[in-house]
Design a protein around this motif. Structure first.
Motif, PDB file in Angstrom:
ATOM      1  N   LEU A 186      -4.354  13.706   0.244  1.00  0.00           N
ATOM      2  CA  LEU A 186      -2.935  13.614  -0.084  1.00  0.00           C
ATOM      3  C   LEU A 186      -2.617  12.582  -1.175  1.00  0.00           C
ATOM      4  O   LEU A 186      -2.982  11.411  -1.065  1.00  0.00           O
ATOM      5  CB  LEU A 186      -2.169  13.249   1.187  1.00  0.00           C
ATOM      6  N   THR A 187      -1.911  13.027  -2.182  1.00  0.00           N
ATOM      7  CA  THR A 187      -1.363  12.112  -3.188  1.00  0.00           C
ATOM      8  C   THR A 187      -0.220  11.339  -2.540  1.00  0.00           C
ATOM      9  O   THR A 187       0.613  11.920  -1.837  1.00  0.00           O
ATOM     10  CB  THR A 187      -0.827  12.913  -4.391  1.00  0.00           C
ATOM     11  N   THR A 188      -0.187  10.046  -2.762  1.00  0.00           N
ATOM     12  CA  THR A 188       0.800   9.242  -2.034  1.00  0.00           C
ATOM     13  C   THR A 188       1.050   7.918  -2.735  1.00  0.00           C
ATOM     14  O   THR A 188       0.432   7.602  -3.753  1.00  0.00           O
ATOM     15  CB  THR A 188       0.308   9.026  -0.584  1.00  0.00           C
ATOM     16  N   ILE A 189       1.967   7.158  -2.196  1.00  0.00           N
ATOM     17  CA  ILE A 189       2.269   5.830  -2.707  1.00  0.00           C
ATOM     18  C   ILE A 189       1.653   4.802  -1.774  1.00  0.00           C
ATOM     19  O   ILE A 189       1.863   4.860  -0.560  1.00  0.00           O
ATOM     20  CB  ILE A 189       3.793   5.606  -2.735  1.00  0.00           C
ATOM     21  N   ASP A 190       0.864   3.901  -2.320  1.00  0.00           N
ATOM     22  CA  ASP A 190       0.347   2.828  -1.479  1.00  0.00           C
ATOM     23  C   ASP A 190       1.424   1.757  -1.377  1.00  0.00           C
ATOM     24  O   ASP A 190       1.766   1.124  -2.370  1.00  0.00           O
ATOM     25  CB  ASP A 190      -0.927   2.246  -2.078  1.00  0.00           C
ATOM     26  N   ASP A 191       1.934   1.545  -0.183  1.00  0.00           N
ATOM     27  CA  ASP A 191       3.060   0.619  -0.047  1.00  0.00           C
ATOM     28  C   ASP A 191       2.620  -0.814   0.268  1.00  0.00           C
ATOM     29  O   ASP A 191       3.458  -1.666   0.545  1.00  0.00           O
ATOM     30  CB  ASP A 191       4.062   1.129   0.981  1.00  0.00           C
ATOM     31  N   ARG A 192       1.313  -1.046   0.234  1.00  0.00           N
ATOM     32  CA  ARG A 192       0.801  -2.418   0.326  1.00  0.00           C
ATOM     33  C   ARG A 192       1.304  -3.141   1.569  1.00  0.00           C
ATOM     34  O   ARG A 192       1.790  -4.287   1.487  1.00  0.00           O
ATOM     35  CB  ARG A 192       1.203  -3.204  -0.917  1.00  0.00           C
ATOM     36  N   ALA A 193       1.143  -2.500   2.696  1.00  0.00           N
ATOM     37  CA  ALA A 193       1.673  -3.044   3.940  1.00  0.00           C
ATOM     38  C   ALA A 193       1.087  -4.418   4.271  1.00  0.00           C
ATOM     39  O   ALA A 193       1.802  -5.351   4.627  1.00  0.00           O
ATOM     40  CB  ALA A 193       1.397  -2.069   5.079  1.00  0.00           C
ATOM     41  N   PHE A 194      -0.223  -4.523   4.122  1.00  0.00           N
ATOM     42  CA  PHE A 194      -0.884  -5.782   4.458  1.00  0.00           C
ATOM     43  C   PHE A 194      -0.331  -6.910   3.582  1.00  0.00           C
ATOM     44  O   PHE A 194       0.001  -8.002   4.060  1.00  0.00           O
ATOM     45  CB  PHE A 194      -2.393  -5.606   4.231  1.00  0.00           C
ATOM     46  N   GLU A 195      -0.188  -6.591   2.282  1.00  0.00           N
ATOM     47  CA  GLU A 195       0.365  -7.542   1.327  1.00  0.00           C
ATOM     48  C   GLU A 195       1.784  -7.964   1.722  1.00  0.00           C
ATOM     49  O   GLU A 195       2.149  -9.143   1.655  1.00  0.00           O
ATOM     50  CB  GLU A 195       0.402  -6.861  -0.045  1.00  0.00           C
ATOM     51  N   MET A 196       2.538  -6.986   2.155  1.00  0.00           N
ATOM     52  CA  MET A 196       3.912  -7.238   2.581  1.00  0.00           C
ATOM     53  C   MET A 196       3.946  -8.236   3.736  1.00  0.00           C
ATOM     54  O   MET A 196       4.746  -9.169   3.756  1.00  0.00           O
ATOM     55  CB  MET A 196       4.514  -5.932   3.077  1.00  0.00           C
ATOM     56  N   GLY A 197       3.061  -8.025   4.689  1.00  0.00           N
ATOM     57  CA  GLY A 197       2.987  -8.913   5.849  1.00  0.00           C
ATOM     58  C   GLY A 197       2.630 -10.332   5.416  1.00  0.00           C
ATOM     59  O   GLY A 197       3.247 -11.313   5.844  1.00  0.00           O
ATOM     60  N   LYS A 198       1.645 -10.425   4.516  1.00  0.00           N
ATOM     61  CA  LYS A 198       1.236 -11.750   4.063  1.00  0.00           C
ATOM     62  C   LYS A 198       2.391 -12.443   3.341  1.00  0.00           C
ATOM     63  O   LYS A 198       2.659 -13.622   3.565  1.00  0.00           O
ATOM     64  CB  LYS A 198       0.015 -11.649   3.141  1.00  0.00           C
TER      65      LYS A 198
END
Lengths: 355, 355
Positions: free
Chosen positions: B292-304
């Motif tokens: 699947l083509t998708t957007i990486d929303d950088r969840a881990f980065e967001m948490g940090k």
DNA sequence: TTGTAAGCGTTATCAC
DNA sequence: GTGATAACGCTTACAA
């Protein structure tokens, strides 16, 4: 919390009552007049009073906090267990705080320290992969903090346990593969120092034995961390054998998915050439193609059971319940990855051997 | 915790010192002699002393606990955010306790009460889907408990925020579909009362506008809970249109997977007949076929990032940092579900319009 | 029915 | 350098 907090002292002053009266009223103590109680509640609500549970915990020398130690929160199984724990805990008036060991013994030891430091009422834990020796948990015995282990448990520690019958589940998966016509069944195993993975290997062996299929050590490949990658790696190894397997039982769903991807890459068909079964019934097992036959390990149920056991031990502490072990029943979920020829043989009853 | 605990009093008695000396020694206060300090530490270790943080928290009137409120822990995105938060928090000496709102306002309100009650040092939260009014968070303003929202944030509340640029990401995904040759692009949208989903719809519309593709309201379908099932349901609806879409941009990966499954069931090819793109880059996006083509929303980065911002606010409270908003950059990840004809047009620069 | 006072285990402010 | 002592906010005998 350096802001202004409303305390029972404030309420007491405002109402010209003593703090003890306020405290009792807020606990609906029958010794306080109905009128007073009502007034106290009214003022409390009006001023936005909320009890300071840190103070209350200190005074009562106990908290209503349940500490949960999981290897990783982003593994589906554990997040389901946590949901189960919360379901029960909140209903019973307990808070849940979650800690991740990241499968590291060092972190696990540190966490037990934090839990003691925070005076948790009880602990639910799944041991880290690295953990061999559980001596860091023994402190909770003398502190009388009840302890319930789930899934990966320790046998050299007196504590309650919630587990599934890994041996039985593995037996049934393997048997299922045999019945659907597999003759050469491989096993992608987990780390053998962890009892659940050892049991899964044993169940696999027992099924082979029962159906008179010789056990071939070359057909067992150990996946250290049970990741997609490890599943692919092991499968590649198995496919290089002179006599490749026609069925693979994987110790979890991640490795099974790695296996499926590698098999497809090798232009072999699933399940016609090789049938694949996993373990855990993760959501991806219905998304992968073909959909994955697996064992539903009832994670949510496990969490609920662990929470119920723990809370009972917390509340009936004097009764001193002996530690108990609960085995959760699992289900074999048959999907496309093993739907081969029609069964030729009926399942045999499992003859359990001493482990 | 009714067991026997070693306290600083015990250490004091044993060493014929006062509790204050012990306390100071354990904090390595320079005013205490080196010799004494060493001896105190030695005895503490020997007796297995661990500080009681409940007492210490009460006295210092603050804890080192960060409360995290997530809608659900078993949604990949949030479990990654949590991991990010923990990564930073533990390093900085904070504990993390996690609460699930289950997207219910009632539970969210209850949780804010529990957090106040437990004197958390700071809060990281993603609003429940049900939450429209955030007044239950305002109490933390007067209590001076810093608050950082992530992903689903409130605009009528003075608080820091960590978000991604949903508008921009949606624009880029839609543009990508256009460039790969899609002429009739549908959007499976999230609940429009939630700002992030509204922004994704806006980004989609903006891209159409930029490329002179007329916007057709029939091409937008709202998936209430963004589940697999909703993705399938919306797709079925879209496939019943007289003029079916040749591209679908889904507001998350779950609905995208539901869409892919429904499209395949309808014997249409992906991406040839219909290209599909998702949002979030969940692990399943590489497992589904086509990937699947998708957007990486950088969840881990967001948490940090959220954790870093929060801790800064906790520690520099007097400096009184104005609440800030950080926008995390996202990545478009192109996979098989949109790999159609070669691009005929180069991407245009995004002309941002006032929202 | 309400009040007094002690104490939970620490930390902080004085003294010496 | 070290020690008394009060206080954090609440609960709970014991009194009144």
């Amino acid at each position: 919390m350096p802001g202004i907090r409303v305390t029972i002292k404030d309420l007491a002053k405002r109402m010209n009552l003593s703090v003890s009266t306020i405290s009792r009223a807020l606990h609906n103590n029958p010794s306080i007049g109905e009128e007073t109680t009502r007034e106290v509640w009214k003022l409390a609500k009006q001023l936005g009073y909320l009890p300071n549970s840190v103070a209350s915990n200190l005074r009562r020398r106990k908290t209503n906090m349940i500490g949960v130690i999981v290897p990783r929160i982003d593994i589906t199984f554990h997040s389901y267990v946590i949901s189960g724990v919360e379901e029960i805990a909140y209903k019973m008036g307990y808070n849940v705080t979650i800690y991740q060991s990241k499968d590291s013994l060092e972190r696990e030891v540190a966490i037990t320290g934090i839990l003691q430091t925070n005076m948790v009422a009880g602990i639910i834990a799944c041991l880290a992969l690295e953990t061999q020796n559980c001596s860091h948990f023994t402190r909770f015995n003398s502190l009388k903090v009840p302890l319930v282990f789930y899934d990966r448990v320790s046998n050299d520690l007196e504590a309650s346990k919630v587990i599934i019958d890994d041996f039985d589940a593995a037996f049934r998966v393997t048997e299922h593969l045999i019945i659907t016509g597999c003759k050469k069944i491989a096993h992608i195993a987990g780390c053998q120092t962890t009892s659940i993975f050892a049991s899964r290997l044993e169940g696999y062996k027992a099924a082979l034995l029962q159906y008179n299929i010789p056990f071939d050590p070359n057909m067992v490949c150990c996946a250290t961390d049970l990741s997609y990658e490890e599943g692919s790696r092991c499968t590649r190894k198995l496919l290089k054998l002179a006599d490749i397997p026609d069925g693979i039982f994987c110790a979890n769903d991640y490795t099974a998915i790695g296996a499926i991807q590698m098999i497809k890459k090798s232009n072999l068909r699933i399940p016609e050439d090789i049938a694949v079964a996993g373990f855990s019934n993760y959501p991806v097992s219905t998304i992968i193609e073909p959909s994955l036959t697996t064992i539903d390990d009832r994670a949510f149920e496990m969490g609920k059971t662990a929470a119920r056991m723990l809370i009972r031990q917390i509340e009936d502490r004097d009764v001193n319940i002996a530690s108990e072990t609960v085995v959760i029943k699992t289900d074999l979920i048959v999907r496309d990855s093993t739907k081969r020829a029609v069964a030729t043989e009926a399942p045999k009853t499992l003859v359990r051997r001493e482990k």
